[in-house]
Design a protein around this motif. Structure first.
Motif, PDB file in Angstrom:
ATOM      1  N   HIS A   1       0.844  -2.164   3.825  1.00 42.14           N
ATOM      2  CA  HIS A   1      -0.118  -3.178   3.372  1.00 42.14           C
ATOM      3  C   HIS A   1       0.260  -3.867   2.067  1.00 42.14           C
ATOM      4  O   HIS A   1      -0.284  -4.919   1.755  1.00 42.14           O
ATOM      5  N   ALA A   2       1.133  -3.267   1.255  1.00 43.14           N
ATOM      6  CA  ALA A   2       1.288  -3.776  -0.113  1.00 43.14           C
ATOM      7  C   ALA A   2       2.328  -4.879  -0.239  1.00 43.14           C
ATOM      8  O   ALA A   2       2.504  -5.435  -1.317  1.00 43.14           O
ATOM      9  N   GLY A   3       3.029  -5.177   0.830  1.00 44.20           N
ATOM     10  CA  GLY A   3       4.033  -6.234   0.745  1.00 44.20           C
ATOM     11  C   GLY A   3       5.403  -5.672   0.440  1.00 44.20           C
ATOM     12  O   GLY A   3       5.549  -4.528  -0.009  1.00 44.20           O
ATOM     13  N   LEU A   4       6.441  -6.511   0.684  1.00 40.69           N
ATOM     14  CA  LEU A   4       7.821  -6.020   0.597  1.00 40.69           C
ATOM     15  C   LEU A   4       8.244  -5.700  -0.824  1.00 40.69           C
ATOM     16  O   LEU A   4       9.052  -4.808  -1.057  1.00 40.69           O
ATOM     17  N   ALA A   5       7.675  -6.415  -1.800  1.00 35.50           N
ATOM     18  CA  ALA A   5       8.152  -6.267  -3.178  1.00 35.50           C
ATOM     19  C   ALA A   5       7.538  -5.063  -3.884  1.00 35.50           C
ATOM     20  O   ALA A   5       7.917  -4.750  -5.013  1.00 35.50           O
ATOM     21  N   ALA A   6       6.632  -4.385  -3.232  1.00 37.20           N
ATOM     22  CA  ALA A   6       5.869  -3.346  -3.936  1.00 37.20           C
ATOM     23  C   ALA A   6       6.720  -2.113  -4.221  1.00 37.20           C
ATOM     24  O   ALA A   6       7.623  -1.769  -3.467  1.00 37.20           O
ATOM     25  N   SER A   7       6.434  -1.493  -5.364  1.00 37.98           N
ATOM     26  CA  SER A   7       6.988  -0.168  -5.631  1.00 37.98           C
ATOM     27  C   SER A   7       5.811   0.765  -5.927  1.00 37.98           C
ATOM     28  O   SER A   7       4.731   0.302  -6.289  1.00 37.98           O
ATOM     29  N   ALA A   8       6.047   2.046  -5.758  1.00 44.57           N
ATOM     30  CA  ALA A   8       4.932   2.994  -5.871  1.00 44.57           C
ATOM     31  C   ALA A   8       5.218   4.032  -6.934  1.00 44.57           C
ATOM     32  O   ALA A   8       6.380   4.293  -7.277  1.00 44.57           O
ATOM     33  N   ALA A   9       4.155   4.609  -7.471  1.00 44.79           N
ATOM     34  CA  ALA A   9       4.282   5.689  -8.439  1.00 44.79           C
ATOM     35  C   ALA A   9       3.414   6.852  -7.982  1.00 44.79           C
ATOM     36  O   ALA A   9       2.226   6.676  -7.713  1.00 44.79           O
ATOM     37  N   VAL A  10       4.036   8.019  -7.909  1.00 46.02           N
ATOM     38  CA  VAL A  10       3.299   9.223  -7.512  1.00 46.02           C
ATOM     39  C   VAL A  10       3.163  10.113  -8.733  1.00 46.02           C
ATOM     40  O   VAL A  10       4.146  10.360  -9.438  1.00 46.02           O
ATOM     41  N   THR A  11       1.960  10.539  -9.025  1.00 47.96           N
ATOM     42  CA  THR A  11       1.742  11.415 -10.179  1.00 47.96           C
ATOM     43  C   THR A  11       0.990  12.664  -9.730  1.00 47.96           C
ATOM     44  O   THR A  11      -0.023  12.567  -9.029  1.00 47.96           O
ATOM     45  N   LEU A  12       1.502  13.803 -10.156  1.00 45.30           N
ATOM     46  CA  LEU A  12       0.788  15.066  -9.942  1.00 45.30           C
ATOM     47  C   LEU A  12       0.391  15.592 -11.303  1.00 45.30           C
ATOM     48  O   LEU A  12       1.256  15.767 -12.169  1.00 45.30           O
ATOM     49  N   ARG A  13      -0.902  15.809 -11.517  1.00 48.77           N
ATOM     50  CA  ARG A  13      -1.339  16.283 -12.820  1.00 48.77           C
ATOM     51  C   ARG A  13      -2.132  17.567 -12.639  1.00 48.77           C
ATOM     52  O   ARG A  13      -3.173  17.576 -11.998  1.00 48.77           O
ATOM     53  N   TYR A  14      -1.605  18.657 -13.179  1.00 51.66           N
ATOM     54  CA  TYR A  14      -2.361  19.914 -13.138  1.00 51.66           C
ATOM     55  C   TYR A  14      -3.274  19.959 -14.344  1.00 51.66           C
ATOM     56  O   TYR A  14      -2.810  20.047 -15.469  1.00 51.66           O
ATOM     57  N   GLU A  15      -4.560  19.842 -14.112  1.00 50.15           N
ATOM     58  CA  GLU A  15      -5.529  19.928 -15.203  1.00 50.15           C
ATOM     59  C   GLU A  15      -6.181  21.302 -15.149  1.00 50.15           C
ATOM     60  O   GLU A  15      -6.041  22.001 -14.144  1.00 50.15           O
ATOM     61  N   PRO A  16      -6.906  21.686 -16.208  1.00 51.42           N
ATOM     62  CA  PRO A  16      -7.454  23.050 -16.229  1.00 51.42           C
ATOM     63  C   PRO A  16      -8.289  23.378 -14.985  1.00 51.42           C
ATOM     64  O   PRO A  16      -8.245  24.488 -14.503  1.00 51.42           O
ATOM     65  N   ASP A  17      -9.018  22.392 -14.471  1.00 49.48           N
ATOM     66  CA  ASP A  17      -9.917  22.734 -13.366  1.00 49.48           C
ATOM     67  C   ASP A  17      -9.437  22.205 -12.021  1.00 49.48           C
ATOM     68  O   ASP A  17     -10.144  22.322 -11.032  1.00 49.48           O
ATOM     69  N   GLY A  18      -8.274  21.615 -11.990  1.00 51.80           N
ATOM     70  CA  GLY A  18      -7.842  21.146 -10.681  1.00 51.80           C
ATOM     71  C   GLY A  18      -6.558  20.340 -10.731  1.00 51.80           C
ATOM     72  O   GLY A  18      -5.982  20.092 -11.795  1.00 51.80           O
ATOM     73  N   LEU A  19      -6.142  19.958  -9.522  1.00 50.63           N
ATOM     74  CA  LEU A  19      -4.927  19.166  -9.390  1.00 50.63           C
ATOM     75  C   LEU A  19      -5.320  17.727  -9.069  1.00 50.63           C
ATOM     76  O   LEU A  19      -6.145  17.488  -8.183  1.00 50.63           O
ATOM     77  N   VAL A  20      -4.739  16.772  -9.831  1.00 49.18           N
ATOM     78  CA  VAL A  20      -5.002  15.370  -9.553  1.00 49.18           C
ATOM     79  C   VAL A  20      -3.752  14.769  -8.943  1.00 49.18           C
ATOM     80  O   VAL A  20      -2.657  14.885  -9.498  1.00 49.18           O
ATOM     81  N   VAL A  21      -3.930  14.161  -7.776  1.00 42.28           N
ATOM     82  CA  VAL A  21      -2.808  13.499  -7.102  1.00 42.28           C
ATOM     83  C   VAL A  21      -3.084  12.005  -7.162  1.00 42.28           C
ATOM     84  O   VAL A  21      -4.150  11.555  -6.733  1.00 42.28           O
ATOM     85  N   GLU A  22      -2.130  11.267  -7.727  1.00 40.91           N
ATOM     86  CA  GLU A  22      -2.348   9.835  -7.895  1.00 40.91           C
ATOM     87  C   GLU A  22      -1.195   9.079  -7.282  1.00 40.91           C
ATOM     88  O   GLU A  22      -0.034   9.407  -7.541  1.00 40.91           O
ATOM     89  N   VAL A  23      -1.504   8.123  -6.435  1.00 42.77           N
ATOM     90  CA  VAL A  23      -0.444   7.263  -5.899  1.00 42.77           C
ATOM     91  C   VAL A  23      -0.880   5.823  -6.134  1.00 42.77           C
ATOM     92  O   VAL A  23      -1.941   5.406  -5.646  1.00 42.77           O
ATOM     93  N   THR A  24      -0.092   5.093  -6.915  1.00 43.21           N
ATOM     94  CA  THR A  24      -0.448   3.692  -7.171  1.00 43.21           C
ATOM     95  C   THR A  24       0.725   2.816  -6.760  1.00 43.21           C
ATOM     96  O   THR A  24       1.859   3.283  -6.687  1.00 43.21           O
TER      97      THR A  24
ATOM     98  N   LEU B   1      -6.504  -1.868  -7.757  1.00 40.16           N
ATOM     99  CA  LEU B   1      -6.532  -1.547  -9.181  1.00 40.16           C
ATOM    100  C   LEU B   1      -6.873  -2.797  -9.985  1.00 40.16           C
ATOM    101  O   LEU B   1      -6.575  -3.917  -9.543  1.00 40.16           O
ATOM    102  N   PRO B   2      -7.479  -2.616 -11.160  1.00 37.62           N
ATOM    103  CA  PRO B   2      -7.863  -3.782 -11.983  1.00 37.62           C
ATOM    104  C   PRO B   2      -6.660  -4.673 -12.312  1.00 37.62           C
ATOM    105  O   PRO B   2      -6.760  -5.896 -12.274  1.00 37.62           O
ATOM    106  N   GLY B   3      -5.524  -4.049 -12.610  1.00 36.21           N
ATOM    107  CA  GLY B   3      -4.363  -4.862 -12.985  1.00 36.21           C
ATOM    108  C   GLY B   3      -3.506  -5.274 -11.807  1.00 36.21           C
ATOM    109  O   GLY B   3      -2.329  -5.569 -11.975  1.00 36.21           O
ATOM    110  N   GLY B   4      -4.053  -5.236 -10.600  1.00 38.22           N
ATOM    111  CA  GLY B   4      -3.269  -5.552  -9.403  1.00 38.22           C
ATOM    112  C   GLY B   4      -2.728  -4.284  -8.769  1.00 38.22           C
ATOM    113  O   GLY B   4      -2.577  -3.260  -9.424  1.00 38.22           O
ATOM    114  N   GLY B   5      -2.435  -4.392  -7.510  1.00 32.76           N
ATOM    115  CA  GLY B   5      -1.950  -3.222  -6.788  1.00 32.76           C
ATOM    116  C   GLY B   5      -3.088  -2.370  -6.242  1.00 32.76           C
ATOM    117  O   GLY B   5      -4.268  -2.703  -6.384  1.00 32.76           O
ATOM    118  N   PHE B   6      -2.690  -1.262  -5.632  1.00 35.13           N
ATOM    119  CA  PHE B   6      -3.663  -0.399  -4.966  1.00 35.13           C
ATOM    120  C   PHE B   6      -3.485   1.014  -5.487  1.00 35.13           C
ATOM    121  O   PHE B   6      -2.364   1.425  -5.837  1.00 35.13           O
TER     122      PHE B   6
END
Ligand code: ADP
Ligand code: MG
Length: 422
Positions: free
Chosen positions: A321-344, A379-384
């Motif tokens: 869906h994001a178009g040919l020019a898109a690049s992605a960022a995957v972030t895994l963040r272990y916080e004290p109470d849980g794991l946050v998985v972020e893909v933008t 996302l506010p600054g563009g992208g998903f």
């Protein structure tokens, strides 16, 4: 002998069933017997004893249809009887009717009926005593009281215990029926949940692998003449992806067929398999960076797969869906109470329509199953962006140490990728 007993039990059951179906007939027979009792004593009584006896016994025939009314009719007849003369055998009918009220009506009504019987009995002793009110009255009251009171009480207790037993059995039956219904409902819910789970897995496996294969095939088509080496690489990637899809499908089918051992032999993907996933996405032409923060730790069972699927579906969506020019960022963040998985990604974001595909919905179901939450949208600054939070409190699992070493090694590799990501 056993055969004989069986036949006996069957015959008795048939008789009880017949009696249950013909209540008025049975009760009419009882009323007739009481009438004979009453009329036998009639010979020495004045004429109104004929209607009185009939009024006493006739309600017995309909005692189970209208217990309280039947009792009241007989009580009126008893009052009339008190006014003109002595007892008859038909007075037994009042006890039968009291029993019936106690057995079929609320206790409030049956205690009132018992009180009427008691008072009537006392008045009868006084009125019918041969010497009239006088010296022997105390004695008569005592003897009569024991007689009348005893039989009244017996009839009431018998009926009341009958009512109690019936209520008890009804409650038991009700409970059994409720349990059965509950079990059925639970089975239905379990089936529905299982179907949803299978649908999610199928969607994620197929959507991901097929979209990778499509991108690779497109690339191979372009490069076929100009750059045969790249085309060959792309075709190899297609066959590798296809094989991986088959393996995952086989695992899913194994689970479905209940072939548990086979399912366990082919491991479920988890956080540890993220590396291959990102490699695959890169090979398909998507630039992906990877960041890990916090101290990795063991995830509860199934949560690792959920996190893996979140990344997998999000990258598939970026490709789709994001178009040919898109690049992605995957972030895994272990916080004290849980794991946050972020893909933008930084592509052309579109607002997910309500009727959109099953990917984001399945992701939400998956994460919520582990008590987590998912946010997905432009996302506010563009992208998903997709952010999933899986609860896994610090120190929840004892097996954290070896997993941590693994994850740290992963993190180092990941740092390398982030630098080399296209
Ligand atoms: N990375 C993304 N960039 C742009 N739009 C996206 C992205 N991810 C999801 N969407 C939007 O959300 C919708 C729902 O996504 P999803 O539930 O995965 O369904 P599907 O991928 O099958 O269309 C997509 O149809 C698309 O419009
Ligand atoms: Mg999707």
């Amino acid at each position: 002998v056993a055969g004989l007993l069986c036949a006996y039990a069957e015959i008795m059951a048939a008789i009880y069933a017949w009696l249950g179906r013909h209540r008025v007939l049975v009760d009419s027979f009882l009323a007739a017997v009481l009438a004979v009792f009453g009329l036998a004593a009639m010979l020495h009584q004045p004429w109104p004893y004929v209607p009185i006896t009939l009024l006493l016994v006739a309600p017995v025939a309909i005692r189970r249809q209208i217990p309280t009314t039947a009792f009241m009719i007989a009580a009126v007849a008893g009052l009339w009887q008190l006014a003109i003369g002595g007892p008859t055998g038909a007075d037994l009918a009042i006890l039968v009717l009291l029993y019936t009220v106690a057995a079929y009506r609320p206790r409030r009504q049956s205690t009132a009926a018992a009180a009427i019987c008691m008072v009537g009995g006392c008045v009868a002793i006084i009125v019918w005593s041969p010497d009239g009110p006088g010296a022997k009255l105390i004695m008569q009251l005592l003897v009569g009281g024991v007689l009348f009171g005893g039989s009244t009480l017996s009839a009431w207790v018998l009926g009341d215990s009958m009512r109690y037993r019936r209520g008890y059995y009804a409650a038991l039956e009700d409970r059994a029926a409720r349990l059965e219904a509950e079990r059925d409902a639970q089975a239905k819910v379990a089936t529905a949940a299982e179907r949803a789970r299978i649908a999610r897995e199928l969607h994620d496996i197929i959507a991901h692998h097929v979209s990778v294969m499509v991108v690779q095939a497109d690339g191979a088509g372009y490069a076929l003449r100009s750059d045969p080496v790249r085309a060959e690489m792309a075709i190899k990637a297609i066959s590798a992806t296809g094989r991986q899809a088959l393996t995952e499908m086989r695992r899913l089918l194994g689970v479905l067929r209940g072939a548990d051992e086979q399912a366990q032999m082919t491991p479920v993907p988890g956080i540890g398999e993220l590396r291959e996933l990102l490699d695959q996405a890169r090979a398909a032409g998507l630039a992906v960076s990877y960041t890990l923060s916090g101290v990795p730790r063991e995830l509860p069972e199934g949560a690792g797969l959920a996190a893996y699927r979140v990344v997998q579906e999000s990258l598939t969506n970026t490709r789709k869906h994001a178009g040919l020019a898109a690049s992605a960022a995957v972030t895994l963040r272990y916080e004290p109470d849980g794991l946050v998985v972020e893909v933008t990604d930084d592509g052309v974001a579109s607002l997910p329509a309500d009727s959109a595909g099953h990917g984001l919905a399945g992701m939400r179901e998956r994460i919520e199953m582990y008590g987590g939450t998912v946010q997905a949208g432009p996302l506010p600054g563009g992208g998903f962006g997709v952010r999933a939070r899986l609860p896994c409190p610090l120190g929840a699992t004892a097996a954290g140490a070896p997993a941590m070493a693994d994850a740290l090694a992963d993190a180092q590799v990941a740092a390398g990728w982030a630098a080399g990501g296209r």
